[in-house]
Design an enzyme around this catalytic site. Structure first.
Site, PDB file in Angstrom:
ATOM      1  N   LYS A  85      -2.788  -2.210  -1.991  1.00  0.00           N
ATOM      2  CA  LYS A  85      -2.273  -2.663  -3.423  1.00  0.00           C
ATOM      3  C   LYS A  85      -1.401  -3.768  -3.247  1.00  0.00           C
ATOM      4  CE  LYS A  85      -0.334   0.120  -5.937  1.00  0.00           C
ATOM      5  NZ  LYS A  85      -0.057   1.516  -6.857  1.00  0.00           N
ATOM      6  N   ASP A  97      -3.782  -0.302  -9.226  1.00  0.00           N
ATOM      7  CA  ASP A  97      -2.672   0.320  -9.756  1.00  0.00           C
ATOM      8  C   ASP A  97      -3.235   1.475 -10.641  1.00  0.00           C
ATOM      9  OD1 ASP A  97      -3.350  -0.964 -12.078  1.00  0.00           O
ATOM     10  OD2 ASP A  97      -1.235  -1.683 -12.621  1.00  0.00           O
TER      11      ASP A  97
END
Length: 240
Positions: free
Chosen positions: A137, A155
């Site tokens: 991420k 997310d």
């Protein structure tokens, strides 16, 4: 942000054409609603973005943006993080939460950048996820917004929304990343991530989504799980 090293993802069949079309239509609609969607962390260099993204774990972007001006001035390069006194670094980032592990990660990143990358932030996913405290991420944020390399940032907002849209049933961020990547054109990955995160922060909330004021409600199979009254829903919508 949650960290994690690269995970193997089993091969899967190509998604059905109808799902691809629906997904890309949602993306086009979000592009109209959020034409200025962008990373909401303040930065001017790849290192600043990397540091800010590490700090954003379990912390709001607004809080991170309050902390980083002084932090970036005090630690302007990888060498400064590598040489930082841990207690000083902890104090500088204390208000972002989980400051001890974050300080260890930032110090470790500084050492790794100096030792392995001449003090520069690397430009590949594989090299980025090899840094302390950096998962896919974080790496995709840096690749997309610092280097212009398309990436999907999974997310909590993006994961929640793509499950509501019926694009995946997976909770694992790596699997979600690959499944969404099969639906959206690669060149759109970074901006799609920003648009979806904007929508998740402003309209499609975790506990009480503003369905009655949602601009893509007609395309959403989960419409009705939140507030449907238009006036009440509009009152829930956040503008920033």
């Amino acid at each position: 942000m949650r960290s994690g090293k690269t995970a193997s993802v089993p091969a899967r069949d190509a998604p059905e054409v109808a799902l691809v079309r629906r997904a890309r239509r949602i993306d086009r609609e979000l592009a109209k609603v959020y034409p200025d969607a962008h990373c909401e962390l303040d930065f001017t260099t790849p290192l600043e973005l990397l540091v800010a993204t590490v700090l954003s774990a379990q912390c709001t972007d607004k809080r991170v943006n309050l902390v980083t001006p002084a932090l970036f001035a005090r630690y302007p390069d990888a060498q400064a993080y590598a040489a930082a006194d841990p207690s000083d670094l902890e104090e500088a980032i204390r208000s972002t939460g989980f400051f001890r592990p974050k300080a260890r990660a930032l110090g470790g990143i500084g050492v790794a950048l100096v030792d392995r990358h001449d003090g520069q932030v690397p430009t590949t996913l594989e090299e980025l996820v090899s840094l302390p405290g950096v998962g896919r991420k974080t790496a995709n944020v840096v690749l997309g917004d610092a280097f212009g390399v398309p990436g999907i940032t999974v997310d909590t907002h993006l994961g929640r929304l793509v499950r509501r849209w019926g694009w995946t049933v997976n909770e694992d961020p790596v699997r979600v990343e690959h499944e969404v990547g099969a639906l959206i054109e690669r060149k759109e990955w970074t901006q799609f991530s920003h648009r979806t995160i904007f929508h998740g922060r402003r309209v499609c909330f975790a506990r009480r989504p503003a369905c009655g004021a949602c601009p893509i409600a007609r395309l959403c199979p989960s419409v009705g799980i939140g507030e449907m009254d238009p006036v009440a829903a509009a009152a829930l919508v956040k503008t920033s």
